[in-house]
Design a protein around this motif. Sequence first.
Motif, PDB file in Angstrom:
ATOM      1  N   SER A   1     100.742  21.191  30.162  1.00 21.92           N
ATOM      2  CA  SER A   1     100.318  20.080  29.308  1.00 21.92           C
ATOM      3  C   SER A   1      98.802  20.132  29.199  1.00 21.92           C
ATOM      4  N   TRP A   2      98.305  20.650  28.070  1.00 23.41           N
ATOM      5  CA  TRP A   2      96.873  20.831  27.851  1.00 23.41           C
ATOM      6  C   TRP A   2      96.244  19.562  27.286  1.00 23.41           C
ATOM      7  N   PHE A   3      95.005  19.292  27.640  1.00 22.85           N
ATOM      8  CA  PHE A   3      94.267  18.166  27.071  1.00 22.85           C
ATOM      9  C   PHE A   3      92.822  18.586  26.868  1.00 22.85           C
ATOM     10  N   LYS A   4      92.170  17.951  25.885  1.00 23.52           N
ATOM     11  CA  LYS A   4      90.763  18.248  25.605  1.00 23.52           C
ATOM     12  C   LYS A   4      89.868  17.647  26.664  1.00 23.52           C
TER      13      LYS A   4
ATOM     14  N   CYS B   1      85.203  22.909  21.627  1.00 19.38           N
ATOM     15  CA  CYS B   1      85.945  22.184  22.651  1.00 19.38           C
ATOM     16  C   CYS B   1      86.701  23.124  23.576  1.00 19.38           C
ATOM     17  N   VAL B   2      86.912  22.660  24.772  1.00 15.64           N
ATOM     18  CA  VAL B   2      87.796  23.345  25.698  1.00 15.64           C
ATOM     19  C   VAL B   2      88.952  22.425  26.027  1.00 15.64           C
ATOM     20  N   GLU B   3      90.054  23.034  26.425  1.00 19.51           N
ATOM     21  CA  GLU B   3      91.218  22.280  26.881  1.00 19.51           C
ATOM     22  C   GLU B   3      91.499  22.683  28.320  1.00 19.51           C
ATOM     23  N   VAL B   4      92.039  21.743  29.075  1.00 23.72           N
ATOM     24  CA  VAL B   4      92.325  21.941  30.488  1.00 23.72           C
ATOM     25  C   VAL B   4      93.785  21.615  30.740  1.00 23.72           C
ATOM     26  N   ALA B   5      94.399  22.350  31.659  1.00 20.72           N
ATOM     27  CA  ALA B   5      95.765  22.053  32.088  1.00 20.72           C
ATOM     28  C   ALA B   5      95.827  22.190  33.604  1.00 20.72           C
ATOM     29  N   TYR B   6      96.365  21.172  34.253  1.00 15.70           N
ATOM     30  CA  TYR B   6      96.581  21.229  35.696  1.00 15.70           C
ATOM     31  C   TYR B   6      98.012  21.693  35.926  1.00 15.70           C
ATOM     32  N   VAL B   7      98.163  22.775  36.666  1.00 14.18           N
ATOM     33  CA  VAL B   7      99.482  23.297  37.019  1.00 14.18           C
ATOM     34  C   VAL B   7      99.516  23.471  38.537  1.00 14.18           C
TER      35      VAL B   7
ATOM     36  N   VAL C   1      94.207  25.472  37.888  1.00 11.71           N
ATOM     37  CA  VAL C   1      93.717  24.760  36.715  1.00 11.71           C
ATOM     38  C   VAL C   1      93.436  25.809  35.646  1.00 11.71           C
ATOM     39  N   GLY C   2      93.977  25.597  34.448  1.00  6.90           N
ATOM     40  CA  GLY C   2      93.726  26.503  33.338  1.00  6.90           C
ATOM     41  C   GLY C   2      92.714  25.897  32.382  1.00  6.90           C
ATOM     42  N   VAL C   3      91.881  26.744  31.792  1.00  8.68           N
ATOM     43  CA  VAL C   3      90.888  26.314  30.803  1.00  8.68           C
ATOM     44  C   VAL C   3      90.970  27.286  29.636  1.00  8.68           C
TER      45      VAL C   3
END
Length: 73
Positions: free
Chosen positions: A14-17, A28-34, A38-40
């Motif tokens: 679930s990615w968010f800005k 912009c970058v998006e981040v996802a916590y898994v 952490v993905g960017v």
Amino acid sequence: MATKEFPVELTQASWFKSSKSGPNCDNCVEVAYVTGAVGVRDSKDRSGPALIFNAGGWQTFVTGARGGAFGRN
């Protein structure tokens, strides 16, 4: 320092800005916590590569970014 690779599944992430990204911002970058990471990624290239950080690496990155370590010269 060598980095250790670990498998991370991002297809269901679930990615968010970033909260610092404006609504009409083109850098912009998006981040996802898994689990365990952490993905960017670049919001303009969602199918492109992502940076993957472990928890300690993410904290180091965020601390450096807030402190201006990655500012433009």
